[in-house]
Motif scaffolding. Structure first.
Motif, PDB file in Angstrom:
ATOM      1  N   PHE A  92       7.424  -6.888  -1.269  1.00 22.51           N
ATOM      2  CA  PHE A  92       7.230  -4.989  -1.697  1.00 22.51           C
ATOM      3  C   PHE A  92       6.775  -4.322  -2.856  1.00 22.51           C
ATOM      4  N   THR A  93       7.739  -5.572  -4.117  1.00 25.41           N
ATOM      5  CA  THR A  93       7.163  -4.438  -5.333  1.00 25.41           C
ATOM      6  C   THR A  93       6.151  -4.784  -5.335  1.00 25.41           C
ATOM      7  N   VAL A  94       5.747  -6.109  -5.032  1.00 26.72           N
ATOM      8  CA  VAL A  94       3.834  -6.380  -5.803  1.00 26.72           C
ATOM      9  C   VAL A  94       3.159  -5.661  -4.528  1.00 26.72           C
ATOM     10  N   GLY A  95       3.374  -5.332  -3.106  1.00 28.12           N
ATOM     11  CA  GLY A  95       2.716  -4.729  -2.503  1.00 28.12           C
ATOM     12  C   GLY A  95       2.713  -2.903  -3.148  1.00 28.12           C
ATOM     13  N   LYS A  96       4.047  -3.214  -3.603  1.00 31.13           N
ATOM     14  CA  LYS A  96       3.309  -1.319  -4.247  1.00 31.13           C
ATOM     15  C   LYS A  96       2.439  -1.254  -5.518  1.00 31.13           C
ATOM     16  N   PHE A  97       2.773  -2.348  -5.654  1.00 30.22           N
ATOM     17  CA  PHE A  97       2.147  -2.542  -7.594  1.00 30.22           C
ATOM     18  C   PHE A  97       0.749  -2.366  -7.136  1.00 30.22           C
ATOM     19  N   ILE A  98       0.191  -3.180  -6.118  1.00 26.96           N
ATOM     20  CA  ILE A  98      -1.003  -3.848  -5.391  1.00 26.96           C
ATOM     21  C   ILE A  98      -1.513  -2.510  -4.822  1.00 26.96           C
ATOM     22  N   SER A  99      -1.226  -1.813  -4.214  1.00 27.19           N
ATOM     23  CA  SER A  99      -1.273  -0.458  -3.681  1.00 27.19           C
ATOM     24  C   SER A  99      -1.391   1.087  -4.685  1.00 27.19           C
ATOM     25  N   GLU A 100      -0.728   0.777  -5.628  1.00 25.09           N
ATOM     26  CA  GLU A 100      -1.467   1.593  -6.207  1.00 25.09           C
ATOM     27  C   GLU A 100      -1.787   1.328  -7.314  1.00 25.09           C
ATOM     28  N   LYS A 101      -2.327  -0.031  -7.640  1.00 21.27           N
ATOM     29  CA  LYS A 101      -3.743  -0.634  -8.229  1.00 21.27           C
ATOM     30  C   LYS A 101      -5.069  -0.239  -7.782  1.00 21.27           C
ATOM     31  N   THR A 102      -5.447  -0.303  -5.958  1.00 21.02           N
ATOM     32  CA  THR A 102      -6.264   0.017  -5.197  1.00 21.02           C
ATOM     33  C   THR A 102      -6.693   1.130  -4.772  1.00 21.02           C
ATOM     34  N   LYS A 103      -5.453   2.511  -5.353  1.00 20.75           N
ATOM     35  CA  LYS A 103      -5.824   3.041  -4.819  1.00 20.75           C
ATOM     36  C   LYS A 103      -6.398   3.869  -6.671  1.00 20.75           C
ATOM     37  N   LYS A 104      -5.796   3.193  -7.272  1.00 20.57           N
ATOM     38  CA  LYS A 104      -5.718   4.341  -9.073  1.00 20.57           C
ATOM     39  C   LYS A 104      -7.615   3.947  -9.077  1.00 20.57           C
ATOM     40  N   GLU A 105      -7.714   2.129  -9.314  1.00 19.21           N
ATOM     41  CA  GLU A 105      -7.836   2.129  -9.845  1.00 19.21           C
ATOM     42  C   GLU A 105      -9.360   0.789  -9.187  1.00 19.21           C
ATOM     43  N   LYS A 106      -9.396   1.074  -8.012  1.00 24.52           N
ATOM     44  CA  LYS A 106      -9.908   0.852  -6.889  1.00 24.52           C
ATOM     45  C   LYS A 106     -10.443  -0.359  -6.468  1.00 24.52           C
ATOM     46  N   TRP A 107      -9.025  -1.268  -6.693  1.00 21.81           N
ATOM     47  CA  TRP A 107      -9.437  -2.493  -6.278  1.00 21.81           C
ATOM     48  C   TRP A 107      -9.678  -3.040  -5.065  1.00 21.81           C
ATOM     49  N   GLY A 108     -10.597  -4.067  -5.105  1.00 27.02           N
ATOM     50  CA  GLY A 108     -11.136  -4.657  -3.729  1.00 27.02           C
ATOM     51  C   GLY A 108     -10.420  -5.875  -3.691  1.00 27.02           C
ATOM     52  N   ALA A 109     -11.076  -6.825  -2.585  1.00 26.34           N
ATOM     53  CA  ALA A 109     -10.886  -7.711  -1.948  1.00 26.34           C
ATOM     54  C   ALA A 109     -11.112  -9.238  -3.569  1.00 26.34           C
TER      55      ALA A 109
END
Length: 381
Positions: free
Chosen positions: A38-55
């Motif tokens: 859950f915590t890792v998912g939260k971290f990745i979700s935030e990075k995806t939204k803020k820093e536009k992390w892609g596949a």
């Protein structure tokens, strides 16, 4: 340069979180594992939204984590995406403290709890609407952490409403459903079919608690996708019965965990005359015998007269003194609820009428697009 630095810090943060959670592939307890995901998912979700992390970034992240922590399992690119999916699916229902303290190189694994506002949104997991009391909140959380990550991903993918999710979480935790069983219950639409069959339980079962349990023990429709029946004539009732008996484990999965199979063609003798019940079960939760009579065509009112007779004979000759009165279910191909309702009115034994569908049932969206069985037969001739 800043982007590379942020990525390097992210690797350090994830490595630290994994190690601080005492992550060991074979030994980490389920709750800690879910909290980590859950915590890792939260971290990745935030990075995806803020820093536009892609596949591509997630692919690289997975590879670099494997390098940093050799032998690490569960953190493939697909696994990391599922963690993000897990978090985002439950984000609005949980309270979490900020996971990043001061700098991005530290991720704090936090306990999660249902939001207080959930008290006004949720429904009883047995499909009866009510506002959940705070005393039940911990019980729901305990159920949540009893499911494996694979169970959670499966039910999130297959459900839409919160009520559905809670229903399957509770059922999986309390009835110890394997992943295969959960998949089958999701495919069988256990949530939407549970407790909705036409019945006369209100009139025939006076105890409200037992009546509610009885209602929730049967479904309006059962999925018998392990049986192939081509025609709706009477001789195929034996084919239907034979298919169920040969696949009794699958049929029991469809019924639920409280049913125990006794016999097919169970023999009753009344006044020196023999009668045979299609399928006889015992329900441990209800503490009663349950008869299933199989019909491959439409429901007919006269079916209930025969079932009422069977139930009377069972209660007289077979039922034990400590058991509840027997229950009968007519399992047919089709029914019209108003006809069933009128048919019930003058009977005093607890009965219900359910339908079944098999693998030969064509989804509505495909009807008319391909020939039906009869047309195929003509073409073959």
């Amino acid at each position: 340069m800043e982007r590379i630095t942020n990525y390097s810090e992210s690797i350090k943060a994830l490595k630290s979180a994994i190690l601080s959670s005492r992550y060991k592939a074979a030994t980490l307890v389920n709750k800690e594992l879910l909290l980590l995901y859950f915590t890792v998912g939260k971290f990745i979700s935030e990075k995806t939204k803020k820093e536009k992390w892609g596949a591509k970034v997630i692919d690289n992240l997975s590879t670099d984590l494997q390098t940093e922590l050799p032998g690490l399992r569960g953190f493939s690119a697909t696994g990391i995406k599922r963690m993000r999916f897990f978090f985002e699916s439950w984000e609005e229902y949980f309270l979490t403290k900020p996971s990043i303290k001061g700098q991005s190189s530290i991720i704090d694994i936090e306990e999660i709890a249902f939001r207080p506002t959930l008290l006004d949104q949720i429904q009883n997991t047995d499909n009866e609407s009510f506002k959940i009391r705070p005393t039940l909140l911990n019980q729901i959380e305990n159920h949540f952490f009893k499911l494996s990550f694979s169970h959670h991903i499966e039910l999130i993918q297959a459900t839409e409403t919160l009520e559905e999710k809670i229903y399957y979480i509770k059922k999986t935790a309390t009835e110890f459903w394997s992943l295969a069983t959960l998949k089958y219950q999701l495919k069988n639409k256990s949530f939407s079919n549970s407790g909705s069959l036409p019945n006369n339980f209100l009139k025939t079962i006076s105890n409200e608690e037992i009546r509610n349990k009885t209602l929730l023990s049967f479904k309006d429709e059962y999925l018998l996708d392990f049986i192939n029946i081509e025609d709706n004539d009477e001789q195929d009732e034996r084919v239907l019965e034979s298919g169920i008996v040969q696949n009794i484990k699958k049929f029991l999965m469809s019924l639920g965990t409280d049913f125990a199979f006794i016999s097919n063609q169970y023999r009753l003798i009344v006044e020196d005359e023999e009668y045979f019940l299609d399928l006889l079960f015992f329900n441990r939760r209800l503490q009663c015998l349950v008869v299933f009579e199989l019909k491959t065509g439409k429901f007919k009112p006269e079916y209930l007269g025969k079932m009422n007779f069977y139930l009377s004979a069972l209660d007289e000759y077979v039922k034990q003194s400590h058991e509840q009165p027997s229950i009968g279910i007519i399992l047919c191909k089709e029914k019209k609820n108003k006809i069933v309702e009128f048919s019930f009115r003058d009977f005093n034994k607890a009965m219900g009428v359910s339908t079944y569908k098999t693998s030969t049932t064509l989804p509505k969206a495909f009807k008319g697009l391909i020939p039906d069985a009869e047309t195929f037969k003509k073409l073959m001739d």
